[in-house]
Scaffold this motif. Structure first.
Motif, PDB file in Angstrom:
ATOM      1  N   ARG A  16      -9.336  -3.393   0.033  1.00 45.57           N
ATOM      2  CA  ARG A  16      -8.704  -3.549   0.542  1.00 45.57           C
ATOM      3  C   ARG A  16      -7.078  -3.117   0.053  1.00 45.57           C
ATOM      4  O   ARG A  16      -6.845  -2.938  -1.584  1.00 45.57           O
ATOM      5  CB  ARG A  16      -7.878  -4.906   1.279  1.00 45.57           C
ATOM      6  N   CYS A  17      -6.392  -2.213   0.867  1.00 47.03           N
ATOM      7  CA  CYS A  17      -5.218  -2.084  -0.155  1.00 47.03           C
ATOM      8  C   CYS A  17      -4.238  -3.095  -0.511  1.00 47.03           C
ATOM      9  O   CYS A  17      -3.821  -4.317   0.366  1.00 47.03           O
ATOM     10  CB  CYS A  17      -3.788  -1.462   0.809  1.00 47.03           C
ATOM     11  N   GLU A  18      -3.637  -3.283  -1.583  1.00 47.77           N
ATOM     12  CA  GLU A  18      -3.052  -4.830  -1.837  1.00 47.77           C
ATOM     13  C   GLU A  18      -1.522  -5.028  -1.541  1.00 47.77           C
ATOM     14  O   GLU A  18      -0.974  -5.507  -1.719  1.00 47.77           O
ATOM     15  CB  GLU A  18      -3.311  -4.934  -3.728  1.00 47.77           C
ATOM     16  N   TYR A  19      -1.046  -3.486  -1.113  1.00 47.46           N
ATOM     17  CA  TYR A  19      -0.093  -4.341  -0.247  1.00 47.46           C
ATOM     18  C   TYR A  19       0.463  -4.123   1.395  1.00 47.46           C
ATOM     19  O   TYR A  19       0.859  -5.481   1.417  1.00 47.46           O
ATOM     20  CB  TYR A  19       0.787  -2.585  -0.895  1.00 47.46           C
ATOM     21  N   CYS A  20      -0.432  -3.264   1.823  1.00 50.96           N
ATOM     22  CA  CYS A  20       0.012  -3.678   3.355  1.00 50.96           C
ATOM     23  C   CYS A  20      -1.762  -4.203   3.983  1.00 50.96           C
ATOM     24  O   CYS A  20      -2.328  -4.576   5.571  1.00 50.96           O
ATOM     25  CB  CYS A  20      -0.209  -2.229   3.945  1.00 50.96           C
ATOM     26  N   ARG A  21      -2.998  -4.169   3.487  1.00 53.29           N
ATOM     27  CA  ARG A  21      -4.264  -5.192   3.741  1.00 53.29           C
ATOM     28  C   ARG A  21      -5.224  -4.109   4.507  1.00 53.29           C
ATOM     29  O   ARG A  21      -5.816  -4.870   5.057  1.00 53.29           O
ATOM     30  CB  ARG A  21      -3.788  -6.419   3.838  1.00 53.29           C
ATOM     31  N   ALA A  53      -4.636   0.584  -3.811  1.00 55.92           N
ATOM     32  CA  ALA A  53      -3.290   0.943  -2.440  1.00 55.92           C
ATOM     33  C   ALA A  53      -3.743   2.465  -1.515  1.00 55.92           C
ATOM     34  O   ALA A  53      -4.258   2.724  -1.880  1.00 55.92           O
ATOM     35  CB  ALA A  53      -2.424   1.674  -3.346  1.00 55.92           C
ATOM     36  N   CYS A  54      -3.787   1.970  -0.216  1.00 56.29           N
ATOM     37  CA  CYS A  54      -3.575   3.041   0.602  1.00 56.29           C
ATOM     38  C   CYS A  54      -2.796   4.204   0.248  1.00 56.29           C
ATOM     39  O   CYS A  54      -2.100   3.845  -0.771  1.00 56.29           O
ATOM     40  CB  CYS A  54      -3.227   2.779   1.458  1.00 56.29           C
ATOM     41  N   SER A  55      -3.525   5.402   0.221  1.00 52.71           N
ATOM     42  CA  SER A  55      -2.114   6.502  -0.184  1.00 52.71           C
ATOM     43  C   SER A  55      -0.837   6.104   0.577  1.00 52.71           C
ATOM     44  O   SER A  55       0.027   6.708  -0.123  1.00 52.71           O
ATOM     45  CB  SER A  55      -3.006   7.422   0.299  1.00 52.71           C
ATOM     46  N   ARG A  56      -0.633   5.959   1.872  1.00 54.73           N
ATOM     47  CA  ARG A  56       0.468   5.705   2.239  1.00 54.73           C
ATOM     48  C   ARG A  56       1.295   4.809   1.643  1.00 54.73           C
ATOM     49  O   ARG A  56       2.449   5.008   1.282  1.00 54.73           O
ATOM     50  CB  ARG A  56       0.979   4.732   3.661  1.00 54.73           C
ATOM     51  N   CYS A  57       0.729   3.257   1.291  1.00 52.10           N
ATOM     52  CA  CYS A  57       1.479   2.859   0.372  1.00 52.10           C
ATOM     53  C   CYS A  57       2.040   3.246  -1.207  1.00 52.10           C
ATOM     54  O   CYS A  57       3.750   2.982  -1.491  1.00 52.10           O
ATOM     55  CB  CYS A  57       0.647   1.291  -0.073  1.00 52.10           C
ATOM     56  N   ASN A  58       0.879   3.469  -1.669  1.00 54.15           N
ATOM     57  CA  ASN A  58       1.521   4.118  -2.530  1.00 54.15           C
ATOM     58  C   ASN A  58       2.233   5.293  -3.006  1.00 54.15           C
ATOM     59  O   ASN A  58       3.044   5.662  -4.042  1.00 54.15           O
ATOM     60  CB  ASN A  58       0.033   5.404  -3.459  1.00 54.15           C
TER      61      ASN A  58
HETATM   62 ZN   LIG Z   1      -1.368  -0.504   2.249  1.00 57.36          ZN
END
Ligand SMILES: [Zn+2]
Length: 131
Positions: A16-21, A53-58
């Motif tokens: 999972r993305c560690e920012y947005c889950r 991280a997902c590409s959007r968050c990164n």
């Molecule tokens: Zn994310």
């Protein structure tokens, strides 16, 4: 980056993305091995400075270490997935991720966590029991 480090970080994050889950299985783009403190700011490539991280968050985070709390206008550091606990700074509800602290608010805004497409995706995942 060595594959074993990448696999370790990915597994530690449970995919999972560690920012947005967001689960990586739900995203159309591959997830990234993210430097929490970017190399530009002296961050290393040790697991304690890496997150999944997902590409959007990164891409929205880029090399940023901080941002502005939209409520107070104060400059604050961004959420640090290794040193802080997600639930201490964010809440999830009806597709939205709401920052509950200055760090959470600044991070959610900078990373663009609540675009209409992301809210819609989270609502669908929630209905399927995958979020
Ligand atoms: Zn994310």
């Amino acid at each position: 980056m060595a594959k074993d480090v990448r696999d370790f970080v990915r597994t530690r994050a449970d995919g999972r993305c560690e920012y947005c889950r967001l689960p990586e299985t739900a995203d159309e783009w591959p997830f990234h091995l993210e430097h929490i403190v970017s190399r530009q700011h002296g961050g290393d490539s040790e697991p304690e400075n890496l997150c999944w991280a997902c590409s959007r968050c990164n891409l929205n985070k880029g090399p940023n270490l901080g941002s502005i709390d939209p409520t107070s206008g104060d400059s604050v550091l961004l959420f640090h997935p290794r040193r802080q606990i997600w639930a201490d700074h964010f809440q999830y509800g009806d597709g939205r991720i709401v920052g509950t602290t200055p760090i959470g608010r600044a991070t959610a805004r900078l990373l663009g966590m609540n675009t209409s497409s992301r809210i819609e995706l989270r609502r669908r995942l929630s209905e399927l029991g995958e979020l």
